[in-house]
Design a protein around this motif. Structure first.
Motif, PDB file in Angstrom:
ATOM      1  N   GLY A   1       9.869 -19.904  44.535  1.00 28.81           N
ATOM      2  CA  GLY A   1      11.047 -20.753  44.346  1.00 28.81           C
ATOM      3  C   GLY A   1      10.905 -22.086  45.042  1.00 28.81           C
ATOM      4  O   GLY A   1      11.268 -23.136  44.482  1.00 28.81           O
ATOM      5  N   VAL A   2      10.371 -22.079  46.265  1.00 27.00           N
ATOM      6  CA  VAL A   2      10.123 -23.334  46.976  1.00 27.00           C
ATOM      7  C   VAL A   2       9.117 -24.181  46.196  1.00 27.00           C
ATOM      8  O   VAL A   2       9.279 -25.405  46.062  1.00 27.00           O
ATOM      9  CB  VAL A   2       9.603 -23.047  48.399  1.00 27.00           C
ATOM     10  CG1 VAL A   2       9.161 -24.345  49.085  1.00 27.00           C
ATOM     11  CG2 VAL A   2      10.677 -22.357  49.229  1.00 27.00           C
TER      12      VAL A   2
ATOM     13  N   GLN B   1      -0.161 -35.431  38.321  1.00 26.88           N
ATOM     14  CA  GLN B   1      -0.990 -34.298  37.908  1.00 26.88           C
ATOM     15  C   GLN B   1      -1.513 -33.518  39.113  1.00 26.88           C
ATOM     16  O   GLN B   1      -2.445 -32.731  39.001  1.00 26.88           O
ATOM     17  CB  GLN B   1      -2.178 -34.793  37.076  1.00 26.88           C
ATOM     18  CG  GLN B   1      -1.785 -35.389  35.734  1.00 26.88           C
ATOM     19  CD  GLN B   1      -2.999 -35.779  34.916  1.00 26.88           C
ATOM     20  OE1 GLN B   1      -4.057 -36.087  35.443  1.00 26.88           O
ATOM     21  NE2 GLN B   1      -2.842 -35.760  33.610  1.00 26.88           N
ATOM     22  N   LEU B   2      -0.852 -33.694  40.262  1.00 32.08           N
ATOM     23  CA  LEU B   2      -1.343 -33.093  41.494  1.00 32.08           C
ATOM     24  C   LEU B   2      -1.372 -31.581  41.423  1.00 32.08           C
ATOM     25  O   LEU B   2      -2.263 -30.937  41.960  1.00 32.08           O
ATOM     26  CB  LEU B   2      -0.465 -33.551  42.665  1.00 32.08           C
ATOM     27  CG  LEU B   2      -0.906 -33.112  44.062  1.00 32.08           C
ATOM     28  CD1 LEU B   2      -2.275 -33.691  44.392  1.00 32.08           C
ATOM     29  CD2 LEU B   2       0.123 -33.545  45.101  1.00 32.08           C
ATOM     30  N   VAL B   3      -0.390 -30.964  40.750  1.00 35.16           N
ATOM     31  CA  VAL B   3      -0.315 -29.501  40.691  1.00 35.16           C
ATOM     32  C   VAL B   3      -0.630 -28.983  39.287  1.00 35.16           C
ATOM     33  O   VAL B   3      -0.227 -27.884  38.921  1.00 35.16           O
ATOM     34  CB  VAL B   3       1.075 -29.001  41.155  1.00 35.16           C
ATOM     35  CG1 VAL B   3       1.253 -29.222  42.636  1.00 35.16           C
ATOM     36  CG2 VAL B   3       2.196 -29.669  40.372  1.00 35.16           C
ATOM     37  N   ASP B   4      -1.340 -29.757  38.503  1.00 32.82           N
ATOM     38  CA  ASP B   4      -1.826 -29.292  37.208  1.00 32.82           C
ATOM     39  C   ASP B   4      -3.079 -28.454  37.453  1.00 32.82           C
ATOM     40  O   ASP B   4      -4.157 -28.989  37.693  1.00 32.82           O
ATOM     41  CB  ASP B   4      -2.140 -30.495  36.317  1.00 32.82           C
ATOM     42  CG  ASP B   4      -2.534 -30.090  34.898  1.00 32.82           C
ATOM     43  OD1 ASP B   4      -2.941 -28.924  34.701  1.00 32.82           O
ATOM     44  OD2 ASP B   4      -2.449 -30.937  33.992  1.00 32.82           O
TER      45      ASP B   4
ATOM     46  N   VAL C   1       1.570 -23.423  44.859  1.00 37.97           N
ATOM     47  CA  VAL C   1       0.922 -24.147  43.763  1.00 37.97           C
ATOM     48  C   VAL C   1       1.362 -23.594  42.413  1.00 37.97           C
ATOM     49  O   VAL C   1       1.658 -24.349  41.473  1.00 37.97           O
ATOM     50  CB  VAL C   1      -0.612 -24.064  43.913  1.00 37.97           C
ATOM     51  CG1 VAL C   1      -1.307 -24.645  42.689  1.00 37.97           C
ATOM     52  CG2 VAL C   1      -1.061 -24.791  45.171  1.00 37.97           C
ATOM     53  N   ILE C   2       1.425 -22.256  42.283  1.00 37.25           N
ATOM     54  CA  ILE C   2       1.823 -21.642  41.015  1.00 37.25           C
ATOM     55  C   ILE C   2       3.251 -22.042  40.666  1.00 37.25           C
ATOM     56  O   ILE C   2       3.549 -22.414  39.516  1.00 37.25           O
ATOM     57  CB  ILE C   2       1.683 -20.115  41.087  1.00 37.25           C
ATOM     58  CG1 ILE C   2       0.200 -19.728  41.130  1.00 37.25           C
ATOM     59  CG2 ILE C   2       2.362 -19.446  39.889  1.00 37.25           C
ATOM     60  CD1 ILE C   2      -0.044 -18.235  41.342  1.00 37.25           C
ATOM     61  N   GLY C   3       4.164 -21.991  41.640  1.00 39.81           N
ATOM     62  CA  GLY C   3       5.551 -22.361  41.371  1.00 39.81           C
ATOM     63  C   GLY C   3       5.692 -23.817  40.974  1.00 39.81           C
ATOM     64  O   GLY C   3       6.404 -24.148  40.015  1.00 39.81           O
TER      65      GLY C   3
END
Length: 412
Positions: A32-33, A46-49, A297-299
């Protein structure tokens, strides 16, 4: 980024204990965070792509999985054997191929994927996860003559399955890669069966187990003056899991399997020593911290990257994986298993937690598939991971407590 990492480590230091056996688990909170972080990030970022940065995401997931696999292997009290692990062998030999085939059919039929990409989706989503399934696994190593998991076949089955099937997904990832890159299966299928499916599995298992036995014997039996080497448990644990993974890969085996079998070898070298708990405790805390970073990262990636691409077909596939394919495949695999009562068989069939391993396999495959294939799969894969966290994480403690009560009433 340093602030985010620091916050994740701080959360990891107290949330697992604070939320133990609660509906709201630590992984749910951390995802959630991560979603909030993804929502606050600029649209063009695109940092968390994870597909764009597949190699970095792969390495993060890789080290998290190998630490978790070592912890899972240490937690198992039951010695490795054909008869004692019959439930596990059923889940691996029957349930896992059925799951891969079922998910591949869903991907081909619902998402319209090519056969190679459909098989990749099946391999990515078939293995259960050793990282996020702690609530349905055995608690940890015990010392003394009593084997804690001997009368808890459901927890043992879920723990040992998660330890083994992460490695066994790799041959099917390579099956998808070969379908995409090598053309006519008649020219390479036999080699895939002989080497990728059988040969590398045997090498990984044997190398890992032998290394574990050797290191365990040295750590527990070699003395320096009046002290055993086991006094340095934390460095030995890290050294063992890294050495097993590296040597297993260098010799051509599956490194994930080598790590799990190395932990089994360490336990077998001196089964009843109470200091196994120190190994396991250190590995477990390390695993929690790494897991929280990956879940952030997944969230974040789900909100900023997967959600804009999400279609009803991805939702249908995710529901099919969690509610249909896994339960039916595992139930079929366990038919006739006399070690499990009917309610235990149902719990094992339903609680096939998906997580960090799926992220690793998808990112690993991006070295062989176009990124467009990764972007088409990530909405379904990330949705399965998050839905599994919520559904299984919120119900695991209550279900397992109910199972314990029924077993106690039955006198087993």
């Amino acid at each position: 980024m340093f602030a985010v990492i620091g916050a994740a480590l701080l959360i990891g230091s107290f949330l697992p204990r604070l939320l133990r056996e609660r509906v709201l688990s630590a992984p749910i909170v951390v995802v959630g965070v991560g979603m909030v972080i993804g929502w606050l990030m600029p649209n063009e970022s695109q940092l968390v792509d994870v597909i764009e940065h597949a190699e970095l995401a792969e390495r993060m997931a890789e080290i998290t999985v190998i630490v978790a696999l070592f912890g899972v292997g240490l937690a198992l009290d039951r010695p490795l054997s054909l008869r004692g692990w019959t439930t596990t062998w059923r889940l691996l030999a029957i349930g896992m191929p059925l799951s891969i085939a079922g998910v591949a059919v869903l991907g081909w039929w619902v998402l319209g994927l090519t056969p190679a990409v459909a098989v990749l989706l099946g391999a990515v989503l078939a293995p259960t996860d050793p990282v996020l399934a702690s609530d349905v696994q055995v608690e940890g190593p015990s010392s003394g003559e009593e084997v804690d998991d001997e009368h808890d076949e459901a927890r043992f089955a879920l723990t040992s399955e998660a330890g083994r099937n992460d490695a066994l997904a790799f041959p099917f990832v390579y099956l998808a890669i070969y379908l995409a890159t090598k053309g006519d299966p008649g020219e390479w299928l036999l080699g895939w069966v002989a080497w990728d499916l059988v040969g590398k599995t045997v090498i990984g298992a044997v190398v890992g187990y032998l290394l574990g036995r050797l290191i365990g014997a040295a750590v527990y039996r070699v003395r320096v003056g009046d002290h055993r080497l086991v006094g340095f448990a934390e460095p030995a644990a890290v050294a063992t899991l890294l050495l097993a993974y590296g040597v297993g890969e260098l010799l051509g085996g599956w490194g994930f399997l080598a790590v799990f079998c190395a932990a089994l070898g360490v336990r077998a070298s001196e089964r009843d020593d109470e200091r196994h708990e120190h190994f396991h405790e250190f590995v477990e805390y390390t695993e929690h911290l790494l897991t929280l970073l990956v879940l952030l990262v997944i969230g974040a990636s789900f909100i900023s990257d997967a959600l804009p691409r999400l279609h009803w077909t991805h939702v249908a596939v995710a529901a099919g994986v969690l509610l249909v394919v896994r339960p039916i495949a595992a139930w079929v695999a366990l038919l006739g298993d006399r070690k499990l009562r009917r309610d235990e068989r149902m719990v094992v069939s339903v609680f096939g937690v998906r997580g960090v391993g799926s992220l690793f396999y998808l990112c690993y495959a991006m070295g062989f598939f176009p990124k467009e294939d990764g972007w088409s799969l990530w909405p379904a894969v990330s949705l399965v991971i998050i839905a599994s966290l919520v559904l299984h994480g919120a119900s695991a403690s209550q279900v397992m407590r109910a199972l314990d009560r029924r077993r106690a009433r039955a006198g087993t």
